[in-house]
Write a protein that holds these residues in place. Sequence first.
Motif, mmCIF file in Angstrom:
data_model
loop_
_atom_site.group_PDB
_atom_site.id
_atom_site.type_symbol
_atom_site.label_atom_id
_atom_site.label_comp_id
_atom_site.label_asym_id
_atom_site.label_seq_id
_atom_site.Cartn_x
_atom_site.Cartn_y
_atom_site.Cartn_z
ATOM 1 N N TRP A 155 0.909 -1.056 0.171
ATOM 2 C CA TRP A 155 -0.153 0.194 0.472
ATOM 3 C C TRP A 155 0.791 1.121 -0.072
ATOM 4 O O TRP A 155 2.027 1.165 0.612
ATOM 5 N N CYS A 156 0.493 2.797 -0.601
ATOM 6 C CA CYS A 156 1.211 3.620 -0.693
ATOM 7 C C CYS A 156 0.105 4.254 -0.347
ATOM 8 O O CYS A 156 -0.850 4.570 -0.565
ATOM 9 N N ALA A 157 0.798 5.288 0.813
ATOM 10 C CA ALA A 157 0.318 6.836 1.641
ATOM 11 C C ALA A 157 1.303 7.936 0.371
ATOM 12 O O ALA A 157 2.402 7.887 0.464
ATOM 13 N N LEU A 158 0.301 8.872 -0.561
ATOM 14 C CA LEU A 158 1.039 9.728 -1.108
ATOM 15 C C LEU A 158 0.769 11.456 -0.730
ATOM 16 O O LEU A 158 -0.166 11.169 -0.547
ATOM 17 N N TYR A 159 1.664 11.729 -0.299
ATOM 18 C CA TYR A 159 1.027 13.411 0.535
ATOM 19 C C TYR A 159 2.393 14.214 -0.700
ATOM 20 O O TYR A 159 3.079 14.175 -1.362
ATOM 21 N N GLY A 160 1.112 14.900 -2.232
ATOM 22 C CA GLY A 160 2.151 15.399 -3.162
ATOM 23 C C GLY A 160 1.170 14.616 -4.070
ATOM 24 O O GLY A 160 0.294 14.204 -4.207
ATOM 25 N N GLU A 161 1.494 15.392 -5.219
ATOM 26 C CA GLU A 161 1.325 15.478 -6.289
ATOM 27 C C GLU A 161 1.405 13.516 -7.118
ATOM 28 O O GLU A 161 1.038 12.785 -7.823
ATOM 29 N N ILE B 143 5.841 12.806 -0.923
ATOM 30 C CA ILE B 143 6.894 12.078 -0.013
ATOM 31 C C ILE B 143 5.490 10.965 0.390
ATOM 32 O O ILE B 143 4.431 11.151 0.075
ATOM 33 N N ALA B 144 6.451 9.814 0.011
ATOM 34 C CA ALA B 144 5.531 8.443 0.711
ATOM 35 C C ALA B 144 5.536 7.852 1.194
ATOM 36 O O ALA B 144 6.745 8.171 1.778
ATOM 37 N N GLY B 145 4.904 6.817 1.395
ATOM 38 C CA GLY B 145 5.115 6.298 2.733
ATOM 39 C C GLY B 145 4.427 4.941 2.030
ATOM 40 O O GLY B 145 3.085 4.062 1.526
ATOM 41 N N PHE B 146 4.990 3.514 2.438
ATOM 42 C CA PHE B 146 4.629 1.913 2.323
ATOM 43 C C PHE B 146 4.226 1.607 3.129
ATOM 44 O O PHE B 146 5.053 1.164 4.047
ATOM 45 N N GLY B 147 3.613 0.252 3.038
ATOM 46 C CA GLY B 147 3.438 -0.430 3.899
ATOM 47 C C GLY B 147 2.499 -1.698 3.349
ATOM 48 O O GLY B 147 2.142 -1.900 2.459
ATOM 49 N N LEU C 293 -0.370 0.819 8.003
ATOM 50 C CA LEU C 293 1.177 1.030 7.834
ATOM 51 C C LEU C 293 1.700 1.459 6.795
ATOM 52 O O LEU C 293 3.232 2.409 7.585
ATOM 53 N N ALA C 294 0.949 1.923 5.573
ATOM 54 C CA ALA C 294 1.029 2.813 4.810
ATOM 55 C C ALA C 294 1.648 4.418 5.637
ATOM 56 O O ALA C 294 2.730 5.359 5.624
ATOM 57 N N MET C 295 0.144 4.336 6.113
ATOM 58 C CA MET C 295 0.479 6.007 6.491
ATOM 59 C C MET C 295 1.421 5.861 7.453
ATOM 60 O O MET C 295 2.131 7.280 7.707
ATOM 61 N N ALA C 296 1.380 5.137 8.708
ATOM 62 C CA ALA C 296 2.847 5.355 9.847
ATOM 63 C C ALA C 296 3.601 5.417 8.985
ATOM 64 O O ALA C 296 5.053 5.922 9.765
ATOM 65 N N ASP C 297 3.961 4.631 7.704
ATOM 66 C CA ASP C 297 5.820 5.533 7.397
ATOM 67 C C ASP C 297 5.680 6.411 6.644
ATOM 68 O O ASP C 297 6.563 7.688 6.721
#
Length: 88
Positions: A55-61, A67-71, A76-80
């Motif tokens: 899963w990817c949580a992306l802040y930006g375009e 800036i991205a987080g994965f989990g 867990l993606a949001m935590a990253d």
Amino acid sequence: MIEALSEEKQYQYLSTLTHYADIADRRAQENEFEVLVLRLMKELAIVPYKDGNQWCALYGEDLQAGIAGFGNTPFLAMADLRDQLNKA
């Protein structure tokens, strides 16, 4: 009449109480962390999406500019992502 506890029994009871107090404290800290991550998700209006096998949580375009987080889960993606934002 109440019988006095031996030192060994007192130590066992104290150890048990301390152990369960530690567990309760750790769980409270985990709950606080979960609330912070979920609040971040809501405030930034981020909806994690599936990206390959994670899963990817992306802040930006996009991944290059943002800036991205994965989990393995959306949480867990949001935590990253939270960790990545703290590093930026």
